[in-house]
Design an enzyme around this catalytic site. Structure first.
Site, PDB file in Angstrom:
ATOM      1  N   GLU A 257      25.737  80.140   0.724  1.00 35.55           N
ATOM      2  CA  GLU A 257      25.084  78.678   0.338  1.00 35.55           C
ATOM      3  C   GLU A 257      24.017  78.665   1.035  1.00 35.55           C
ATOM      4  OE1 GLU A 257      26.775  74.774  -0.266  1.00 35.55           O
ATOM      5  OE2 GLU A 257      28.408  74.904  -1.729  1.00 35.55           O
ATOM      6  N   GLU A 361      35.132  78.483  -3.587  1.00 35.18           N
ATOM      7  CA  GLU A 361      34.639  77.157  -3.031  1.00 35.18           C
ATOM      8  C   GLU A 361      34.697  76.197  -4.218  1.00 35.18           C
ATOM      9  OE1 GLU A 361      32.286  76.245   0.284  1.00 35.18           O
ATOM     10  OE2 GLU A 361      32.123  74.420  -0.677  1.00 35.18           O
TER      11      GLU A 361
END
Length: 517
Positions: A257, A361
């Site tokens: 991220e 994820e």
């Protein structure tokens, strides 16, 4: 105790009666939000794989909100349809090859796996990686700490002093005592070596602009300089160190991220990149360094962030031919899926058809609009999983990785109290685990769609259901989710005739049939 003893006797009796197939049924427990399946060191449910189906037959596997868990039956394929709505299994319409399914060996999950009894540890790992379990074939492994750790650390903190030669690089106790033993056990149980994906959350603080592992900060300097080169060397050190412990990796993401590190006051480990800076780091530092140290086989994955960043990030990184030659895949997370349609994945695939898209994820129980942490027995959270998987597969995603393999009853450990849910919840006090509906929703895909299967088309009005099909060796596989409260009926046209499908309300089914030519 009365519940425990009575159910234990019932389960043992059912196993004795039904052990012709050696399936062990769910030890059901009704809880506030639905039904969980209980396992201890002596008993855990398991289900034989379906490797072969006779001509003219179809095996149906079903899980429902009312308590079915991978319940199996065999039906006959008919010469004529028995229902009005016809769907067609179109094996001439071929799409992407499936890579696999799995979860993550976080510090928290690995700690819990290694802090239950030896018998229960085997039950957990068999549940995920054995052929009579979910048959997972992939796993994500954080490089050092995440929020799902008990504390913050990297492999070369060095009292926040620069160490450009990485002389003080060393794996942590969390790797040596928890993650590596759990990964080795999984590899021992799995049919084939697990495809492991390494992912960093943060560089050491001395490499970063804010001199912290958390908060808004990126690598100091610019691509090609000593900070970026040292960070690329850090990847190599990690891969080398795990290899010395007997664990090798299939892939790595450039950064977890990367937009988190561009967010002021972000509260756990992160590091920021923009698409341009990630592109330049890959082409000038990470890609060449991996190749130089004989890691060119590592499948390097860009983005590893939320879907709304596509296709912009892909365009900025992959339109650069020097970056493109190192990037094999695009990683996506599901947390902001509601902001953009799933078709952005389709668009991204057609822009870069030779770059795979992997869902890296997902987890529930983290949203401000949702109950924080585990919601025991929640069927709705399982529906979120299967909805995401079907939508992703139908838009060229090659695999789907869950987040923590297991968590405790609070939804941790998590040093910043960013608790979440997990398909398996560990009750360390009683040396038990509880399998959530999410576990079985995942099983409907991971257990029956093998790596190498090819997604194929399904034509027809699916009437507010979700459906995906695949050809897997000599088997046809169809997974259908009915999130509606009422039954849906279809007849599925396949090569040998028609499969009459009856999908109860709030259920998920997998259909497996012979597809040999």
């Amino acid at each position: 105790m009365i519940w425990s003893k009575l159910n234990w006797l019932i389960i043992l009796l059912s196993v004795v009666i039904t052990c012709v197939s050696c399936n062990k049924p769910c030890w059901k427990k009704t809880v506030k939000n639905g039904i969980v399946c209980v396992c201890n060191g002596s008993y855990c449910d398991s289900y034989d794989p379906v490797d072969k189906v006779d001509h003219g037959k179809v095996v149906v596997i079903q899980s429902t909100s009312k308590g079915d868990r991978l319940a199996q039956k065999t039906m006959t394929i008919n010469s004529k349809p028995g229902n009005k709505i016809i769907l067609t299994f179109n094996d001439k319409q071929k799409y992407q090859k499936i890579l696999g399914f799995g979860g993550a060996f976080t510090d928290s999950a690995s700690f819990l796996i290694n802090n239950v009894s030896a018998n229960l540890r085997m039950k957990i790992m068999n549940s995920y990686y054995a052929q009579d379990g979910n048959g997972y074939t992939m796993a994500r492994v954080p490089m050092a700490s995440t929020d799902f750790s008990t504390h913050r650390y990297t492999y070369d903190d060095n009292n926040d002093k620069p160490d450009f030669n990485l002389k003080n690089f060393a794996l942590a106790p969390e790797d040596l005592h928890y993650k590596i033993p759990a990964i080795k056990l999984a590899n021992k149980i799995a049919k084939k070596p697990i495809k492991l994906v390494a992912t960093p959350w943060s560089a050491p603080a001395w490499m970063k602009t804010n001199n912290k592992l958390i908060g808004m900060g990126s690598l100091k300097g610019h691509s090609g300089d000593k900070y970026h080169q040292t960070w690329a060397n850090y990847f190599v050190k990690f891969l080398d160190s795990y290899a010395k412990q007997g664990v090798t990796f299939w892939g790595a993401t450039a950064q977890n991220e990367p937009t988190d590190g561009n967010t002021p006051n972000f509260d756990f480990q992160c590091m920021g990149f923009e698409p341009d800076s990630e592109r330049d780091f890959i082409k000038k530092d990470l890609g060449p360094t991996l190749a130089k140290h004989n890691y060119s086989h590592i499948n390097l994955i860009m983005l590893d962030d939320n879907r709304p960043l596509l296709p912009e990030w892909a365009i900025k990184v992959l339109k650069d031919k020097d970056a493109r030659k190192y990037v094999k895949g695009i990683g996506i997370h599901w947390y902001l899926d509601a902001l953009v349609p799933v078709t952005v994945l389709n668009i991204t695939h057609y822009l870069f058809p030779d770059v795979f898209i992997l869902a890296t994820e997902a987890c529930t129980g983290t949203s401000l609009l949702d109950t924080r942490g585990p919601l025991m027995g929640s069927w709705a959270r399982g529906v979120r999983y299967s909805t995401s998987i079907i939508d992703d597969l139908n838009n060229f995603v090659v695999g789907w990785l869950d987040w923590n393999l297991v968590l405790n009853v609070q939804g941790g450990p998590n040093w910043v109290k960013n608790y979440a849910d997990s398909p398996i919840i560990v009750d360390t006090k009683h040396d038990m685990i509880y399998k959530q509906p999410m576990f079985y929703h995942l099983a409907h895909f991971s257990k029956y769609i093998s790596p190498g299967a090819i997604r194929v088309g399904i034509k027809g009005d699916i009437n507010n259901t979700k459906i995906v099909g695949a050809v897997d060796s000599n088997r046809g596989v169809v997974v259908i989710l009915n999130p509606n409260p009422t039954m849906k009926k279809f007849s599925l046209k396949v090569a040998e005739g028609y499969i009459d499908m009856e999908i109860p309300g709030d259920s998920i089914q997998t259909y497996i049939f012979n597809h040999s030519k």
